[in-house]
Each structure stands twice: as structure tokens, then as C-alpha cells.
Design a protein around this motif. Structure first.
Motif, PDB file in Angstrom:
ATOM      1  N   LEU A  18       1.100  -1.509   0.199  1.00 45.99           N
ATOM      2  CA  LEU A  18       0.297   0.385  -0.045  1.00 45.99           C
ATOM      3  C   LEU A  18       1.458   1.452   0.038  1.00 45.99           C
ATOM      4  N   ARG A  19       2.157   0.967   0.908  1.00 45.25           N
ATOM      5  CA  ARG A  19       2.799   2.366   0.902  1.00 45.25           C
ATOM      6  C   ARG A  19       3.664   2.708  -0.120  1.00 45.25           C
ATOM      7  N   LYS A  20       3.563   0.918  -1.301  1.00 42.79           N
ATOM      8  CA  LYS A  20       5.167   1.825  -2.241  1.00 42.79           C
ATOM      9  C   LYS A  20       3.538   2.128  -4.109  1.00 42.79           C
ATOM     10  N   GLY A  21       2.270   1.587  -3.669  1.00 37.44           N
ATOM     11  CA  GLY A  21       1.301   2.611  -4.421  1.00 37.44           C
ATOM     12  C   GLY A  21       1.113   3.715  -4.129  1.00 37.44           C
ATOM     13  N   VAL A  22       0.870   4.527  -2.896  1.00 36.89           N
ATOM     14  CA  VAL A  22       0.621   5.974  -2.163  1.00 36.89           C
ATOM     15  C   VAL A  22       1.818   6.548  -2.165  1.00 36.89           C
ATOM     16  N   LEU A  23       3.075   6.174  -2.522  1.00 34.70           N
ATOM     17  CA  LEU A  23       4.241   6.716  -2.046  1.00 34.70           C
ATOM     18  C   LEU A  23       4.309   8.172  -2.331  1.00 34.70           C
ATOM     19  N   TYR A  37      13.293  19.892   0.768  1.00 33.64           N
ATOM     20  CA  TYR A  37      14.196  18.971   0.723  1.00 33.64           C
ATOM     21  C   TYR A  37      13.488  17.718   1.586  1.00 33.64           C
ATOM     22  N   GLY A  38      14.267  16.696   0.642  1.00 34.03           N
ATOM     23  CA  GLY A  38      14.540  15.487   1.664  1.00 34.03           C
ATOM     24  C   GLY A  38      13.761  15.204   2.743  1.00 34.03           C
ATOM     25  N   LEU A  42      11.283  13.516   4.126  1.00 33.89           N
ATOM     26  CA  LEU A  42      11.388  11.648   5.059  1.00 33.89           C
ATOM     27  C   LEU A  42      10.651  12.061   6.519  1.00 33.89           C
ATOM     28  N   ARG A  43      10.715  13.430   6.915  1.00 32.19           N
ATOM     29  CA  ARG A  43      10.263  14.256   8.275  1.00 32.19           C
ATOM     30  C   ARG A  43       8.595  14.180   8.818  1.00 32.19           C
ATOM     31  N   GLU A  44       8.060  14.339   7.429  1.00 34.52           N
ATOM     32  CA  GLU A  44       6.669  14.938   6.700  1.00 34.52           C
ATOM     33  C   GLU A  44       6.150  13.194   6.764  1.00 34.52           C
ATOM     34  N   LEU A  45       6.787  11.988   6.373  1.00 32.36           N
ATOM     35  CA  LEU A  45       6.461  10.915   6.429  1.00 32.36           C
ATOM     36  C   LEU A  45       6.134  10.283   7.148  1.00 32.36           C
ATOM     37  N   GLU A  46       7.393   9.623   8.165  1.00 28.85           N
ATOM     38  CA  GLU A  46       7.866   9.291   8.855  1.00 28.85           C
ATOM     39  C   GLU A  46       6.772  10.195  10.268  1.00 28.85           C
ATOM     40  N   ALA A  47       6.004  11.212   9.966  1.00 31.77           N
ATOM     41  CA  ALA A  47       5.280  11.558  10.851  1.00 31.77           C
ATOM     42  C   ALA A  47       4.311  11.256  10.866  1.00 31.77           C
ATOM     43  N   GLY A  56      16.905   5.539   1.192  1.00 33.05           N
ATOM     44  CA  GLY A  56      16.945   4.316   0.204  1.00 33.05           C
ATOM     45  C   GLY A  56      16.018   4.513  -0.083  1.00 33.05           C
ATOM     46  N   THR A  57      14.895   4.667   0.203  1.00 33.69           N
ATOM     47  CA  THR A  57      13.639   4.581  -0.949  1.00 33.69           C
ATOM     48  C   THR A  57      12.833   6.518  -1.806  1.00 33.69           C
ATOM     49  N   VAL A  58      13.181   7.492  -0.103  1.00 31.44           N
ATOM     50  CA  VAL A  58      12.394   8.269  -0.905  1.00 31.44           C
ATOM     51  C   VAL A  58      13.528   9.040  -2.410  1.00 31.44           C
ATOM     52  N   TYR A  59      15.020   8.859  -2.161  1.00 33.60           N
ATOM     53  CA  TYR A  59      16.063   9.543  -2.750  1.00 33.60           C
ATOM     54  C   TYR A  59      16.311   9.414  -3.661  1.00 33.60           C
ATOM     55  N   PRO A  60      16.079   7.874  -4.371  1.00 34.50           N
ATOM     56  CA  PRO A  60      15.531   7.686  -5.679  1.00 34.50           C
ATOM     57  C   PRO A  60      14.075   7.688  -6.319  1.00 34.50           C
ATOM     58  N   LEU A  61      13.058   7.946  -5.462  1.00 29.37           N
ATOM     59  CA  LEU A  61      11.689   8.346  -6.034  1.00 29.37           C
ATOM     60  C   LEU A  61      11.898   9.491  -6.697  1.00 29.37           C
TER      61      LEU A  61
END
Length: 131
Positions: A18-23, A37-38, A42-47, A56-61
Motif C-alpha cells: 500500500l505504501r509503495k502504491g501511494v508514496l 528538501y529530502g 522524510l520527517r513528514e512521512l515519518e510523522a 533509500g526509498t525517497v531519494y530514488p523516488l
């Protein structure tokens, strides 16, 4: 439930898929009101808890979003360290986010309807006119 239990792995797999589909669209949504910035993304997603992910997921995205011309980048000086690369939506990125935003409620509602338990109906007697 024991760690490594098959049902535990299945639940983790469902969340991961599910995360992969909507990230991608959640990252675009975080940029809706301005450049980010990156590490900030990441912090917003973690929250959110369930959308927490790794560099390793966000930067390639983010690189793919840039290649697909959904975002542009700029470098900006930082008061607390080296310059940061900021990502900002392009018109194409805004369009992709708008399309997802329009599609998501119907998609979510359809999944919710399928997941909701429904009472079983008694079988109807078959009529002579049915084939």
C-alpha cells in the motif's frame, strides 16, 4: 502471534505494498504548498506513522519524479549546514497530483466496500425463467 508468524508477514507485506502504491502521490502532496528538501519530506512521512520510509526509498523516488518532469530542483544555502536540494512541483506534477486526488476517493471507497463484512443472504430459489 509469534514474530515471523505468516499472518504477521502478510500484514507487513500488505502495508508495504500500500505504501509503495501511494508514496509518490503523498510526496507530491507534501510539495503542493512549496518546495521541500529530502530530509524534510522524510520527517513528514515519518510523522504519519504508516508512511514512514527510508532515504533509500525517497531519494530514488525524487530522482524519478525529476526525470519524469513532475518536480524541478534548486539548491539553496542552509543556515545549519551544506546547501540543500529543494524539490518543487512542476505543472505536470500538479496535474498528476490533481488526477490522483480526484481518483483516490472512489478507489478508497471501493476498497472499503469490498473489505466491509456484509450479511450473507439466503439463497434465492431459482426461477424457471433464469438460465
Amino acid at each position: 502471534m509469534e514474530p515471523g508468524d505468516p499472518s504477521d508477514r502478510a500484514a507487513g507485506r500488505a502495508e508495504s505494498q500500500l505504501r509503495k502504491g501511494v508514496l509518490e502521490y503523498c510526496v507530491l502532496a507534501l510539495m503542493r504548498d512549496g518546495a521541500r528538501y529530502g530530509v524534510e519530506l522524510l520527517r513528514e512521512l515519518e510523522a504519519t506513522g504508516v508512511l514512514a520510509t527510508s532515504q533509500g526509498t525517497v531519494y530514488p523516488l525524487l530522482s524519478r519524479l525529476r526525470r519524469d518532469e513532475l518536480v524541478v530542483t534548486t539548491w539553496q544555502e542552509s543556515a545549519s549546514g551544506p546547501p540543500r536540494r529543494y524539490y518543487e512541483l512542476t505543472e505536470a506534477g500538479r496535474g498528476a497530483l490533481a488526477e490522483f486526488t480526484e481518483t483516490w476517493p472512489a478507489f478508497r471507497d471501493a476498497v472499503d466496500r469490498l473489505l466491509a463484512p456484509t450479511p450473507r443472504r439466503a439463497p434465492q430459489p431459482s426461477g424457471e425463467n433464469e438460465r
